[in-house]
Write a protein that holds these residues in place. Structure first.
Motif, PDB file in Angstrom:
ATOM      1  N   MET A 152      20.861 -18.171  24.373  1.00  0.00           N
ATOM      2  CA  MET A 152      21.679 -17.330  25.265  1.00  0.00           C
ATOM      3  C   MET A 152      20.839 -16.500  26.229  1.00  0.00           C
ATOM      4  N   ALA A 153      19.732 -15.959  25.735  1.00  0.00           N
ATOM      5  CA  ALA A 153      18.943 -15.042  26.580  1.00  0.00           C
ATOM      6  C   ALA A 153      18.388 -15.794  27.786  1.00  0.00           C
ATOM      7  N   PHE A 154      17.846 -16.985  27.543  1.00  0.00           N
ATOM      8  CA  PHE A 154      17.293 -17.794  28.639  1.00  0.00           C
ATOM      9  C   PHE A 154      18.397 -18.138  29.642  1.00  0.00           C
ATOM     10  N   THR A 155      19.558 -18.514  29.112  1.00  0.00           N
ATOM     11  CA  THR A 155      20.684 -18.879  29.987  1.00  0.00           C
ATOM     12  C   THR A 155      21.100 -17.688  30.844  1.00  0.00           C
ATOM     13  N   MET A 156      21.194 -16.545  30.203  1.00  0.00           N
ATOM     14  CA  MET A 156      21.617 -15.344  30.914  1.00  0.00           C
ATOM     15  C   MET A 156      20.623 -15.037  32.038  1.00  0.00           C
ATOM     16  N   ASP A 157      19.323 -15.143  31.742  1.00  0.00           N
ATOM     17  CA  ASP A 157      18.299 -14.877  32.773  1.00  0.00           C
ATOM     18  C   ASP A 157      18.461 -15.839  33.944  1.00  0.00           C
ATOM     19  N   MET A 158      18.652 -17.105  33.608  1.00  0.00           N
ATOM     20  CA  MET A 158      18.749 -18.125  34.670  1.00  0.00           C
ATOM     21  C   MET A 158      20.016 -17.924  35.496  1.00  0.00           C
ATOM     22  N   ALA A 159      21.134 -17.708  34.814  1.00  0.00           N
ATOM     23  CA  ALA A 159      22.424 -17.685  35.523  1.00  0.00           C
ATOM     24  C   ALA A 159      22.637 -16.364  36.258  1.00  0.00           C
ATOM     25  N   LEU A 160      22.110 -15.266  35.710  1.00  0.00           N
ATOM     26  CA  LEU A 160      22.292 -13.977  36.394  1.00  0.00           C
ATOM     27  C   LEU A 160      21.221 -13.747  37.449  1.00  0.00           C
ATOM     28  N   GLY A 161      20.020 -14.246  37.186  1.00  0.00           N
ATOM     29  CA  GLY A 161      18.923 -14.061  38.148  1.00  0.00           C
ATOM     30  C   GLY A 161      19.066 -15.010  39.325  1.00  0.00           C
ATOM     31  N   GLY A 162      19.574 -16.208  39.063  1.00  0.00           N
ATOM     32  CA  GLY A 162      19.771 -17.196  40.132  1.00  0.00           C
ATOM     33  C   GLY A 162      18.478 -17.796  40.646  1.00  0.00           C
ATOM     34  N   LYS A 163      17.343 -17.409  40.031  1.00  0.00           N
ATOM     35  CA  LYS A 163      16.063 -17.927  40.533  1.00  0.00           C
ATOM     36  C   LYS A 163      15.633 -19.121  39.690  1.00  0.00           C
ATOM     37  N   PRO A 164      15.105 -20.169  40.321  1.00  0.00           N
ATOM     38  CA  PRO A 164      14.662 -21.312  39.526  1.00  0.00           C
ATOM     39  C   PRO A 164      13.396 -21.002  38.727  1.00  0.00           C
ATOM     40  N   VAL A 165      13.201 -21.764  37.659  1.00  0.00           N
ATOM     41  CA  VAL A 165      11.937 -21.663  36.913  1.00  0.00           C
ATOM     42  C   VAL A 165      11.220 -23.009  37.051  1.00  0.00           C
ATOM     43  N   ASN A 166       9.913 -23.002  36.791  1.00  0.00           N
ATOM     44  CA  ASN A 166       9.190 -24.266  36.938  1.00  0.00           C
ATOM     45  C   ASN A 166       9.336 -25.134  35.686  1.00  0.00           C
ATOM     46  N   PRO A 214      25.448 -10.781  19.979  1.00  0.00           N
ATOM     47  CA  PRO A 214      26.354  -9.767  20.543  1.00  0.00           C
ATOM     48  C   PRO A 214      25.617  -8.605  21.207  1.00  0.00           C
ATOM     49  N   ASP A 215      24.431  -8.235  20.667  1.00  0.00           N
ATOM     50  CA  ASP A 215      23.698  -7.101  21.260  1.00  0.00           C
ATOM     51  C   ASP A 215      23.295  -7.423  22.689  1.00  0.00           C
ATOM     52  N   LEU A 216      22.800  -8.651  22.872  1.00  0.00           N
ATOM     53  CA  LEU A 216      22.374  -9.070  24.215  1.00  0.00           C
ATOM     54  C   LEU A 216      23.567  -9.037  25.176  1.00  0.00           C
ATOM     55  N   LEU A 217      24.707  -9.551  24.691  1.00  0.00           N
ATOM     56  CA  LEU A 217      25.889  -9.607  25.559  1.00  0.00           C
ATOM     57  C   LEU A 217      26.310  -8.207  25.976  1.00  0.00           C
ATOM     58  N   GLU A 218      26.315  -7.291  25.006  1.00  0.00           N
ATOM     59  CA  GLU A 218      26.769  -5.937  25.317  1.00  0.00           C
ATOM     60  C   GLU A 218      25.785  -5.247  26.266  1.00  0.00           C
ATOM     61  N   ALA A 219      24.488  -5.388  25.953  1.00  0.00           N
ATOM     62  CA  ALA A 219      23.476  -4.726  26.795  1.00  0.00           C
ATOM     63  C   ALA A 219      23.548  -5.275  28.224  1.00  0.00           C
ATOM     64  N   THR A 220      23.725  -6.585  28.334  1.00  0.00           N
ATOM     65  CA  THR A 220      23.773  -7.180  29.675  1.00  0.00           C
ATOM     66  C   THR A 220      25.006  -6.709  30.431  1.00  0.00           C
ATOM     67  N   TYR A 232      31.395  -9.677  41.424  1.00  0.00           N
ATOM     68  CA  TYR A 232      32.375 -10.184  40.463  1.00  0.00           C
ATOM     69  C   TYR A 232      31.756 -11.226  39.539  1.00  0.00           C
ATOM     70  N   SER A 233      31.052 -12.200  40.144  1.00  0.00           N
ATOM     71  CA  SER A 233      30.666 -13.350  39.323  1.00  0.00           C
ATOM     72  C   SER A 233      29.671 -13.017  38.199  1.00  0.00           C
ATOM     73  N   PRO A 234      28.739 -12.058  38.358  1.00  0.00           N
ATOM     74  CA  PRO A 234      27.840 -11.797  37.225  1.00  0.00           C
ATOM     75  C   PRO A 234      28.596 -11.408  35.952  1.00  0.00           C
ATOM     76  N   HIS A 235      29.675 -10.638  36.119  1.00  0.00           N
ATOM     77  CA  HIS A 235      30.447 -10.224  34.937  1.00  0.00           C
ATOM     78  C   HIS A 235      31.118 -11.441  34.289  1.00  0.00           C
ATOM     79  N   LYS A 236      31.547 -12.366  35.148  1.00  0.00           N
ATOM     80  CA  LYS A 236      32.177 -13.583  34.635  1.00  0.00           C
ATOM     81  C   LYS A 236      31.144 -14.483  33.942  1.00  0.00           C
ATOM     82  N   ILE A 237      29.909 -14.409  34.405  1.00  0.00           N
ATOM     83  CA  ILE A 237      28.851 -15.211  33.769  1.00  0.00           C
ATOM     84  C   ILE A 237      28.665 -14.751  32.322  1.00  0.00           C
ATOM     85  N   VAL A 238      28.649 -13.431  32.129  1.00  0.00           N
ATOM     86  CA  VAL A 238      28.474 -12.911  30.761  1.00  0.00           C
ATOM     87  C   VAL A 238      29.633 -13.391  29.885  1.00  0.00           C
ATOM     88  N   GLU A 239      30.838 -13.321  30.438  1.00  0.00           N
ATOM     89  CA  GLU A 239      32.022 -13.776  29.686  1.00  0.00           C
ATOM     90  C   GLU A 239      31.884 -15.246  29.295  1.00  0.00           C
TER      91      GLU A 239
END
Ligand code: 3HC
Length: 699
Positions: A152-166, A214-220, A232-239
């Protein structure tokens, strides 16, 4: 025997024995438009019915794997098959499907790979979920399948940051299974053989479970509420990511609903306008054609602007010669450039070695004659026509034939500057925005004699500096500052008429500006605007209402904002608070002018501000200072901190509607008919039922 057949213009199948390759070929970036979706669906169905096929490998032709869904289709009625259904069919394939990723596997492209049964990356690969940059979320399984592979943490970073990784980072996280080098088709063939040989394991991603966090979700979620309250969309990403602990099918439905709700927002339209607008500004004939080589740059002036421009050039790998009149100015220039480069190292934008190389390419000098070998000179001294005339006269003598001579002037007439040389065809304006090594806007100002290859070189130079070059014609303030000077008056009137500077700032921050105009003034230094007002005082029409007597009087106290500790705000405590002495000055001026202060709601403040901005923006398009509405929009997104999710002032104008805008201007015009006038173009657009988007399409 190899059998190759095209299913449509974008998808072909190459089958040899028990191996089938599906090739996606939809240049330039293999976006998964309708033909790609239809072709993939048909290919998976066909191959599952072909008895001898034991493995399917999907790869792409050209410079990249699929870079996402086709953004041009967004906002239009969706056409089946939908991307999630295609990917579900791939995952459900009874024959193992693998994907070979090269270039940029982004958004729907990465999600396609996540739905396959194994992923092979090719060196140089970048994977990412950039949907958030478009006001969306990964809507084809990304929020459900990536957590199953990489957590989840990696996904959240990728989807909320929007930046590609190598590729290496993706491999380490488990998002891809291997990273190899080679040609995509050849890698596809050999990897497919490995699947048959049993040396490359495959499995459906949906068969994996996600560890709840759940801690990660709440903190994010809490962090987003603080940091991105407008979006709007970042909040929907967490959901959606939270739903990845559910069975895949259920999670996918939640993701789909969230995706569709994002699709319906004006933010999505604004951010997609920004995506295409960034590209549209240089998609004009003036930016194309022959260019002159720029291998070395000269910069005149080591102040904040000159040093920022020098830093931008050095970061782009261009050697820079900086000219100053005195050693202390040169020392200051060197110190600022060094500081800027060290800042870039600290922010992770530059390695220590590259910083050293950049500094080695920086050549300070007190001799203007040292500019004899540069290909481009950018003059960045203070705004005095006399000084600029003198400099350009000297450059005319010193610079080699064919050198491009640019001024970073914010207001002055490029034609007058060019007239001081015998080569006006080589002169143009290159107007940077402070801090010049950070802000991405570059206004490229065309003089009446500027040669086409000089103008095109300006665009090529902007690209080299990773800036967004926007064409502007000569006028006082060009596109951005001219519009800013107009709406700054509306801000002044609001304060004179009763709103406090803090109320104005708060309302506009609520609209999405990172900082209200009074905070910006305090940060930049109130003396800058004051000096400009004094410079242009004789051009003011006495019949116009003067907007900033309070600002002048605040400056007369020596209060210039942060640098003096006081301005509109008082900076002596832990946090800035409204400066009571500045409020007293405002009150004093109101009573001198006989103004009875009125209350303005936040909504009214925003309406007057944005309407004033739009009025002058329309005039800028009307008289051709900007080529199209989108050029104005990009100036404001990349140079003035206009909220990107609103697309720009003229995109916003379309959302407000021309009828409403005209009604507002006429209503305000009853208070001040000189300031609030409906531009002729706006009236004509109303008559024609035209929109700014329509004008953009006409070009
Ligand atoms: N759809 C349609 N057109 C696209 C596109 C896309 N996804 N991505 C790029 N293009 C177009 C550009 O508009 C440009 O067109 P032009 O030549 O007519 O101006 C052309 O392709 C080339 O693009 P760039 O000039 O940006 O080329 P670069 O090489 O500099 O960059 C890139 C390539 C990194 C792929 C960059 O274009 C990019 O970041 N594209 C957007 C990727 C993206 O946002 N993908 C997610 C889409 S949303 C999604 O997938 C939803 C899904 O979850 C359901």
């Amino acid at each position: 025997m190899t059998d190759t057949r095209a299913l449509n213009d974008n998808i072909s199948i190459e089958q040899s024995g028990d191996i089938a390759l599906i090739c996606i070929n939809n240049p330039p970036v293999n976006a998964s438009g309708l033909l790609v979706r239809q072709g993939l669906m048909a290919a998976i169905t066909d191959l599952n019915a072909t008895a001898e096929v034991k493995v399917i490998a999907i790869y792409a032709a050209g410079r990249t794997f699929v870079a996402g869904a086709d953004i041009k289709e967004f906002g239009k009625p969706p056409v089946e098959p939908f991307l999630p259904d295609v990917f579900n069919a791939i995952e459900a394939s009874s024959i193992p499907v693998i994907s070979i990723l090269h270039g940029t596997a982004l958004g729907g492209g990465f999600e396609l790979a996540l739905a396959t049964h194994a992923r092979i990356g090719i060196e140089g690969l970048k994977v990412g979920l950039p949907e958030v940059n478009l006001g969306l979320l990964p809507g084809a399984g990304g929020t459900q399948r990536l957590p199953r592979l990489a957590g989840m943490a990696f996904t959240m970073d990728m989807a909320l940051g929007g930046k590609p990784v190598n590729g290496a980072t993706a491999l380490e996280a488990g998002a891809i299974d291997r990273l190899v080098s080679g040609d995509p088709r050849k890698v596809a063939l050999s990897a497919a053989q490995e699947v048959i040989d049993g040396t490359l394991p495959t499995r459906p991603t949906g068969s994996l479970a996600v560890e709840a966090d759940p801690d990660l979700l709440e903190a994010t979620a809490n962090k987003l509420r603080m940091k991105q309250p407008h979006l709007y969309s970042p909040h929907k990403i967490v959901e959606a990511v939270a739903a990845s602990v559910k069975p895949l099918e259920e999670g996918l439905q939640i993701e789909r609903a969230a995706f569709l709700s994002c699709m319906d927002t004006p933010q999505r339209a604004g951010l997609i306008h920004a995506f295409f607008g960034e590209r549209a500004v240089s998609n004009i004939p003036e930016a194309k054609g022959d260019t002159r080589d720029i291998a070395k740059v000269g910069i005149i002036g080591g102040g904040t602007m000159g040093s920022g421009i020098a830093t931008a050039c050095l970061l782009a790998g261009l050697p820079v010669r900086m000219i100053e009149v005195a050693q202390d100015g040169l020392d200051r220039g060197l110190a600022t450039v060094t500081n800027n480069l060290e800042g870039a190292v600290k922010r992770g934008k530059l390695t220590e070695a590259k910083k050293d190389a950049a500094l080695a390419a920086f050549q300070p000098s007190l001799m203007m004659e040292d500019l004899s070998d540069v290909d481009l000179v950018i003059e960045a001294v203070f705004e005095s026509m006399d000084v600029k005339r003198d400099i350009f006269g000297k450059l005319d003598v010193i610079c080699k034939e064919g050198a491009i001579l640019a001024s970073n002037t914010s207001y002055l007439d490029i034609n007058d500057i060019a007239a001081c040389t015998k080569r006006p065809q080589d002169v143009l304006g290159l107007h940077f925005f402070s801090p010049a090594h950070v802000m991405r806007l570059l206004e490229i100002v065309q003089g009446k004699d500027t040669a086409p290859d000089v103008l095109a070189s300006g665009f090529a130079f902007a690209k080299r500096l990773k800036k967004v070059g926007v064409l502007a014609q000569v006028c006082d303030g060009f596109i951005g500052n001219r519009i800013m000077n107009h709406y700054a008056k509306a801000v002044g009137y609001l304060v004179l008429d009763g709103a406090s500077p803090a109320e104005v700032d708060q309302a506009l921050e609520g609209f999405g500006l990172a900082m209200g105009p009074h905070k910006v003034g305090d940060l930049a230094g109130l003396d800058i605007g004051w000096a400009n007002r004094k410079r242009t005082a004789d051009q003011r029409d006495p019949a116009d209402r003067y907007a900033t007597p309070h600002a002048d009087r605040i400056c007369e106290q020596g209060w210039f904002g942060r640098k003096t500790g006081t301005g509109y705000y008082d900076y002596s405590g832990d946090r800035p608070v409204p400066n009571p002495a500045a409020l007293a000055i405002i009150d004093e001026i109101r009573s001198e002018l006989g103004i009875t202060p009125q209350a303005f709601s936040a909504e009214e403040i925003v309406e007057r501000y944005i309407t004033a901005m739009i009025v002058e923006a329309v005039r800028v398009v009307e008289d051709g200072t900007a080529k199209r509405p989108v050029d104005v929009d990009m100036v404001f997104l990349f140079g003035y901190g206009f909220p990107r999710f609103r697309g720009g002032p003229l995109h916003e104008a379309d959302q407000i509607g021309i009828d409403t805008l005209i009604a507002r201007i006429e209503r305000y015009g009853t208070e001040d008919p000189r300031y609030w006038q409906v531009p002729a173009l706006l009236r004509k657009m109303q008559e024609d039922g035209e929109t700014f988007a329509g004008l953009n399409r006409k070009g």
